[in-house]
Structures are given as structure tokens and as C-alpha cells.
Design a protein around this motif. Structure first.
Motif, PDB file in Angstrom:
ATOM      1  N   GLY A   2      -6.445  -1.029  11.996  1.00  7.82           N
ATOM      2  CA  GLY A   2      -7.928  -1.012  12.114  1.00  7.82           C
ATOM      3  C   GLY A   2      -8.354  -2.368  12.740  1.00  7.82           C
ATOM      4  N   GLY A   3      -7.476  -3.065  13.328  1.00  2.16           N
ATOM      5  CA  GLY A   3      -6.918  -4.289  14.393  1.00  2.16           C
ATOM      6  C   GLY A   3      -6.016  -5.315  14.665  1.00  2.16           C
ATOM      7  N   ALA A   4      -5.346  -5.628  12.473  1.00  2.00           N
ATOM      8  CA  ALA A   4      -5.128  -6.136  11.993  1.00  2.00           C
ATOM      9  C   ALA A   4      -3.763  -6.121  13.285  1.00  2.00           C
ATOM     10  CB  ALA A   4      -4.836  -5.625  10.235  1.00  2.00           C
ATOM     11  N   GLU A   5      -2.937  -4.836  13.196  1.00  2.00           N
ATOM     12  CA  GLU A   5      -2.056  -5.198  13.951  1.00  2.00           C
ATOM     13  C   GLU A   5      -1.988  -6.369  14.952  1.00  2.00           C
ATOM     14  OE1 GLU A   5      -4.346  -2.159  15.938  1.00  2.00           O
ATOM     15  OE2 GLU A   5      -3.935  -2.494  14.069  1.00  2.00           O
ATOM     16  N   LEU A   6      -3.377  -6.957  15.357  1.00  2.00           N
ATOM     17  CA  LEU A   6      -3.271  -7.310  17.483  1.00  2.00           C
ATOM     18  C   LEU A   6      -2.907  -8.393  16.342  1.00  2.00           C
ATOM     19  CD1 LEU A   6      -6.403  -5.975  17.903  1.00  2.00           C
ATOM     20  CD2 LEU A   6      -4.475  -5.403  19.043  1.00  2.00           C
ATOM     21  N   LEU A   7      -2.600  -9.276  15.243  1.00  3.74           N
ATOM     22  CA  LEU A   7      -2.747 -10.241  15.053  1.00  3.74           C
ATOM     23  C   LEU A   7      -1.054 -10.525  14.713  1.00  3.74           C
ATOM     24  CD1 LEU A   7      -5.364 -11.279  12.635  1.00  3.74           C
ATOM     25  CD2 LEU A   7      -5.343 -11.833  15.142  1.00  3.74           C
ATOM     26  N   PHE A   8      -0.296  -9.247  14.993  1.00  2.73           N
ATOM     27  CA  PHE A   8       1.268  -9.286  14.730  1.00  2.73           C
ATOM     28  C   PHE A   8       2.045  -8.328  15.751  1.00  2.73           C
ATOM     29  CE2 PHE A   8      -0.943  -8.972  10.413  1.00  2.73           C
ATOM     30  CZ  PHE A   8       0.416 -10.009   9.994  1.00  2.73           C
ATOM     31  N   ASP A   9       2.238  -8.420  17.248  1.00  2.00           N
ATOM     32  CA  ASP A   9       2.032  -8.368  18.138  1.00  2.00           C
ATOM     33  C   ASP A   9       1.796  -6.924  17.844  1.00  2.00           C
ATOM     34  OD1 ASP A   9       3.605  -9.582  20.305  1.00  2.00           O
ATOM     35  OD2 ASP A   9       5.517  -9.330  19.532  1.00  2.00           O
ATOM     36  N   ASN A  10       1.296  -6.288  18.251  1.00  3.12           N
ATOM     37  CA  ASN A  10       0.665  -5.304  17.811  1.00  3.12           C
ATOM     38  C   ASN A  10       1.816  -3.699  17.517  1.00  3.12           C
ATOM     39  OD1 ASN A  10      -2.130  -5.233  19.475  1.00  3.12           O
ATOM     40  ND2 ASN A  10      -0.714  -5.491  21.472  1.00  3.12           N
ATOM     41  N   LEU A  61       5.481 -13.634   9.817  1.00  6.31           N
ATOM     42  CA  LEU A  61       5.404 -12.257  10.223  1.00  6.31           C
ATOM     43  C   LEU A  61       4.617 -12.982  11.659  1.00  6.31           C
ATOM     44  CD1 LEU A  61       6.324 -10.135   8.041  1.00  6.31           C
ATOM     45  CD2 LEU A  61       7.656 -10.740   9.793  1.00  6.31           C
ATOM     46  N   LEU A  62       3.203 -13.017  11.134  1.00  6.75           N
ATOM     47  CA  LEU A  62       1.906 -13.647  11.665  1.00  6.75           C
ATOM     48  C   LEU A  62       2.129 -13.634  13.069  1.00  6.75           C
ATOM     49  CD1 LEU A  62      -0.818 -13.405  11.799  1.00  6.75           C
ATOM     50  CD2 LEU A  62      -1.245 -15.362  10.735  1.00  6.75           C
ATOM     51  N   LYS A  63       1.514 -13.840  14.394  1.00  3.66           N
ATOM     52  CA  LYS A  63       1.614 -14.329  16.072  1.00  3.66           C
ATOM     53  C   LYS A  63       0.365 -14.899  15.739  1.00  3.66           C
ATOM     54  CE  LYS A  63       5.737 -12.544  16.323  1.00  3.66           C
ATOM     55  NZ  LYS A  63       6.401 -12.991  15.322  1.00  3.66           N
ATOM     56  N   GLU A  64      -0.044 -14.576  15.802  1.00  5.64           N
ATOM     57  CA  GLU A  64      -1.310 -15.343  16.548  1.00  5.64           C
ATOM     58  C   GLU A  64      -2.629 -15.390  15.568  1.00  5.64           C
ATOM     59  OE1 GLU A  64      -3.870 -12.477  18.921  1.00  5.64           O
ATOM     60  OE2 GLU A  64      -1.856 -12.728  19.770  1.00  5.64           O
ATOM     61  N   ARG A  65      -3.245 -16.914  15.591  1.00  5.64           N
ATOM     62  CA  ARG A  65      -5.227 -16.825  14.459  1.00  5.64           C
ATOM     63  C   ARG A  65      -4.693 -16.413  13.225  1.00  5.64           C
ATOM     64  NH1 ARG A  65      -9.146 -14.281  18.878  1.00  5.64           N
ATOM     65  NH2 ARG A  65     -10.419 -15.472  17.319  1.00  5.64           N
ATOM     66  N   PRO A  66      -4.539 -17.150  12.754  1.00  6.76           N
ATOM     67  CA  PRO A  66      -4.131 -17.306  11.100  1.00  6.76           C
ATOM     68  C   PRO A  66      -5.467 -17.255  10.390  1.00  6.76           C
ATOM     69  CG  PRO A  66      -3.308 -19.042  11.658  1.00  6.76           C
ATOM     70  CD  PRO A  66      -3.034 -18.354  12.931  1.00  6.76           C
ATOM     71  N   ARG A  95       4.763  -0.487  -0.997  1.00  7.90           N
ATOM     72  CA  ARG A  95       4.301  -0.268   0.879  1.00  7.90           C
ATOM     73  C   ARG A  95       3.210  -1.530   0.407  1.00  7.90           C
ATOM     74  NH1 ARG A  95       1.640   4.958   1.942  1.00  7.90           N
ATOM     75  NH2 ARG A  95       0.403   4.449   4.093  1.00  7.90           N
ATOM     76  N   ILE A  96       2.672  -1.629   1.599  1.00 11.74           N
ATOM     77  CA  ILE A  96       1.294  -2.785   1.516  1.00 11.74           C
ATOM     78  C   ILE A  96       0.804  -2.969   2.821  1.00 11.74           C
ATOM     79  CG2 ILE A  96       0.447  -5.144   1.000  1.00 11.74           C
ATOM     80  CD1 ILE A  96       2.344  -4.182  -1.196  1.00 11.74           C
ATOM     81  N   VAL A  97      -0.795  -2.338   2.883  1.00 13.64           N
ATOM     82  CA  VAL A  97      -1.504  -1.986   3.760  1.00 13.64           C
ATOM     83  C   VAL A  97      -2.216  -2.716   4.129  1.00 13.64           C
ATOM     84  CG1 VAL A  97      -2.446  -0.518   5.114  1.00 13.64           C
ATOM     85  CG2 VAL A  97      -0.843   0.631   3.907  1.00 13.64           C
ATOM     86  N   PHE A  98      -2.658  -3.097   4.758  1.00 11.43           N
ATOM     87  CA  PHE A  98      -3.539  -4.297   5.543  1.00 11.43           C
ATOM     88  C   PHE A  98      -4.458  -3.658   7.122  1.00 11.43           C
ATOM     89  CE2 PHE A  98      -0.081  -7.111   4.358  1.00 11.43           C
ATOM     90  CZ  PHE A  98      -1.162  -7.388   3.546  1.00 11.43           C
ATOM     91  N   ILE A  99      -5.685  -3.304   5.990  1.00 11.06           N
ATOM     92  CA  ILE A  99      -6.955  -2.457   6.899  1.00 11.06           C
ATOM     93  C   ILE A  99      -7.280  -3.661   7.526  1.00 11.06           C
ATOM     94  CG2 ILE A  99      -8.235  -0.375   7.955  1.00 11.06           C
ATOM     95  CD1 ILE A  99      -6.352   0.865   5.314  1.00 11.06           C
ATOM     96  N   SER A 100      -8.037  -3.818   9.393  1.00 13.33           N
ATOM     97  CA  SER A 100      -9.204  -4.801   9.263  1.00 13.33           C
ATOM     98  C   SER A 100     -10.446  -3.668   9.831  1.00 13.33           C
ATOM     99  CB  SER A 100      -8.934  -5.634  10.534  1.00 13.33           C
ATOM    100  OG  SER A 100     -10.072  -6.180  11.039  1.00 13.33           O
TER     101      SER A 100
END
Length: 99
Positions: free
Chosen positions: A11-19, A47-52, A89-94
Motif C-alpha cells: 500500500g506504499g509502506a514498502e517505499l519507506l523500506f527501499d521498495n 530496516l527503515l530507509k527514509e522518512r520515519p 508474519r507481520i504485515v504493514f499496509i498503508s
């Protein structure tokens, strides 16, 4: 004890984790059992790459991020107090989308 978990992002959350949409991680040895509350800052710091600020607000995830634990809403599992089990399994969905 260390704790292997799978973290999935969408849902876009992956963009914060280097796709990356799926991360297989082993949470390091910890004197107390791992909970989502203790996992979140570890994820942010390691793990987070940008914009915490788009992932976390205070000690929890930002409003608009749905969290699932083994396909169940984390609200049913105790939210931040849920004790992680090996191979969870932990899922984060923006659910927030720019426009």
C-alpha cells in the motif's frame, strides 16, 4: 532469545523500506520477550530507509497503517502488547495515498 519473523509491506509502506515488500528478519537476542512495541523501534532503526515520521508516530505506527499479525488485525491480538512468536508474519499496509 532471538526471534525470526517475516515483515511484509504494501500500500506504499514498502517505499519507506527501499521498495522491499518482504523482509525475513531475525530479531536479536533480547532480555525480555519481543513484542510489537519493542519490535517497532528496532524496525525503524535497522530496516527503515527514509522518512520515519511516515511509519511511526510516538511509540506506535502512524494512523492509516493497518497492521496484521498472521493475517489477523492486530487489534484482536493485543496491538503493541502482542508477544511475537518465532515465524510470525507481520504485515504493514498503508491506507494513506497522496493525491
Amino acid at each position: 532469545m532471538s526471534c525470526p519473523v517475516t515483515i511484509e509491506l504494501s500500500g506504499g509502506a514498502e517505499l519507506l523500506f527501499d521498495n522491499k515488500k518482504k523482509l525475513e528478519v531475525v530479531l536479536p537476542e533480547n532480555s525480555n520477550p519481543w513484542t510489537i512495541k519493542t519490535m517497532l523501534p528496532w524496525v525503524r532503526d535497522n530496516l527503515l530507509k527514509e522518512r520515519p515520521e511516515l511509519f511511526m508516530q510516538g511509540e506506535t505506527v502512524r494512523p492509516g497503517i493497518l497492521v496484521l499479525v498472521n493475517d489477523a488485525d492486530w487489534e484482536l491480538m493485543g496491538e503493541l502488547d502482542y508477544s511475537l512468536q518465532p515465524n510470525d508474519r507481520i504485515v504493514f499496509i498503508s491506507t494513506l495515498h497522496g493525491g
